[in-house]
Structures are given as structure tokens and as C-alpha cells.
Design an enzyme around this catalytic site. Sequence first.
Site, mmCIF file in Angstrom:
data_model
loop_
_atom_site.group_PDB
_atom_site.id
_atom_site.type_symbol
_atom_site.label_atom_id
_atom_site.label_comp_id
_atom_site.label_asym_id
_atom_site.label_seq_id
_atom_site.Cartn_x
_atom_site.Cartn_y
_atom_site.Cartn_z
ATOM 1 N N HIS A 98 0.475 -1.127 0.075
ATOM 2 C CA HIS A 98 -0.096 -0.234 0.019
ATOM 3 C C HIS A 98 0.849 0.722 0.016
ATOM 4 O O HIS A 98 1.899 1.084 0.991
ATOM 5 C CB HIS A 98 -0.444 -0.014 1.381
ATOM 6 C CG HIS A 98 -0.547 0.041 2.894
ATOM 7 N ND1 HIS A 98 -0.506 -1.611 3.097
ATOM 8 C CD2 HIS A 98 0.267 0.508 3.123
ATOM 9 C CE1 HIS A 98 0.743 -1.232 3.898
ATOM 10 N NE2 HIS A 98 0.989 0.414 4.495
ATOM 11 N N HIS A 100 0.915 5.274 1.569
ATOM 12 C CA HIS A 100 0.603 6.282 2.147
ATOM 13 C C HIS A 100 0.476 7.946 1.388
ATOM 14 O O HIS A 100 1.649 8.136 1.153
ATOM 15 C CB HIS A 100 1.002 6.483 3.833
ATOM 16 C CG HIS A 100 0.562 5.480 4.158
ATOM 17 N ND1 HIS A 100 0.564 5.075 4.903
ATOM 18 C CD2 HIS A 100 1.706 4.287 4.489
ATOM 19 C CE1 HIS A 100 0.583 4.052 6.371
ATOM 20 N NE2 HIS A 100 1.445 3.608 5.741
HETATM 21 P P1 AMP Z 1 2.340 0.333 7.239
HETATM 22 O O1 AMP Z 1 3.072 0.361 8.531
HETATM 23 O O2 AMP Z 1 2.505 0.850 6.373
HETATM 24 O O3 AMP Z 1 1.958 -1.263 7.562
HETATM 25 O O4 AMP Z 1 0.477 0.452 7.681
HETATM 26 C C1 AMP Z 1 -0.712 0.159 7.361
HETATM 27 C C2 AMP Z 1 -2.154 1.341 7.844
HETATM 28 O O5 AMP Z 1 -3.131 0.994 7.549
HETATM 29 C C3 AMP Z 1 -1.537 2.294 9.581
HETATM 30 O O6 AMP Z 1 -1.563 3.053 9.480
HETATM 31 C C4 AMP Z 1 -2.728 1.390 9.803
HETATM 32 O O7 AMP Z 1 -3.442 2.575 10.453
HETATM 33 C C5 AMP Z 1 -3.801 1.163 8.950
HETATM 34 N N1 AMP Z 1 -5.132 0.207 9.259
HETATM 35 C C6 AMP Z 1 -5.096 -0.834 9.137
HETATM 36 N N2 AMP Z 1 -6.322 -1.543 9.887
HETATM 37 C C7 AMP Z 1 -7.308 -1.274 8.762
HETATM 38 C C8 AMP Z 1 -8.605 -0.868 8.485
HETATM 39 N N3 AMP Z 1 -9.113 -1.752 8.628
HETATM 40 N N4 AMP Z 1 -8.749 0.715 7.625
HETATM 41 C C9 AMP Z 1 -8.207 1.423 7.654
HETATM 42 N N5 AMP Z 1 -6.988 1.255 7.956
HETATM 43 C C10 AMP Z 1 -5.997 0.370 9.112
#
Ligand code: AMP
Length: 129
Positions: A98, A100
Amino acid sequence: MDCIFCKIVAGEIPCDRIYEDTEVLAFLDIHPKTPGHTLVIPKTHSENIYDIHSQSLTAIMSSAQKIACAIKTALAVDGINVIMNNGAAAGQIVFHAHLHVIARFAAGSNTSRHEELGIVASKIREALL
Ligand code: AMP
Ligand code: ZN
């Protein structure tokens, strides 16, 4: 496979959807760093930069560009980061690739207010049209 983002793609877990096409889904981060914090994911599962198909990578980056423009318009931001965390040591928590898209506001800006995710999502969707 027990992947939270695949469950979001499948509609098994809700999200505040920003954008969707055949390859990409974008939705608000549940713990936003700033208002409008959006995640852009490929619908096909991959873990991160190491295994994502180049076509998926192109698709999410291209969508991130459109979404960044919409966030800039909708939320009057001062800057935007597009970030990808790859591997636990780089801060990756969810192992479905993903990007951000994170708005940044100049110090003293009054846009760092908290708004309900649904309201922010609809403002960004309107700016995408
Ligand atoms: P990363 O550290 O790049 O793996 O970021 C994962 C992101 O996914 C974090 O910022 C979380 O807040 C977000 N996240 C986790 N679960 C969900 C969800 N169900 N809906 C939206 N965002 C999520
Ligand atoms: Zn997945």
C-alpha cells in the site's frame, strides 16, 4: 489467507472508500496521521515493493497522484507525502502492499482539525469528480 486489506477489498470489513477501479482501492486510514490520510492498495494481494506486480505498482501510483490532487483541492493542504513502508524494520504493519497519501499542514495552519472520517472522505470524493 488472513489479510485485513484483502478482506476490505472483498467487502468483509468496512472502509471509508475514496476511489475504486478494477485494479485499485483507496480508503481512509483508520488512524490518520493528518486529515485525509489515504491508503492506496492493489486489489490483487502482494506483500510490498519486493513482490508487487509492476502493473499493480503503476496503477496504485497513478491513483495516488489523482488522489493527492483531490486531497490538495478538498483540504487546502500545504504539502503531501506519498510513502510506502516495506518490511517490519521500515514500519510496515499490514503486509498487503500500500501507498500512504498523507497531507501536511504548515505550522499554525487551522486545517489540522479533527473531522469525522466519513465527512473527510466525501470531500475528497467530490474533488475527484
Ligand atoms: P503500514 O505501517 O504501512 O503497514 O501501515 C498500515 C496502516 O494501515 C496503518 O496506518 C493503519 O492505521 C492502517 N489500517 C490498519 N487497519 C485498517 C483498517 N481496517 N482500515 C483502515 N486502515 C487500517
Ligand atoms: Zn491482502
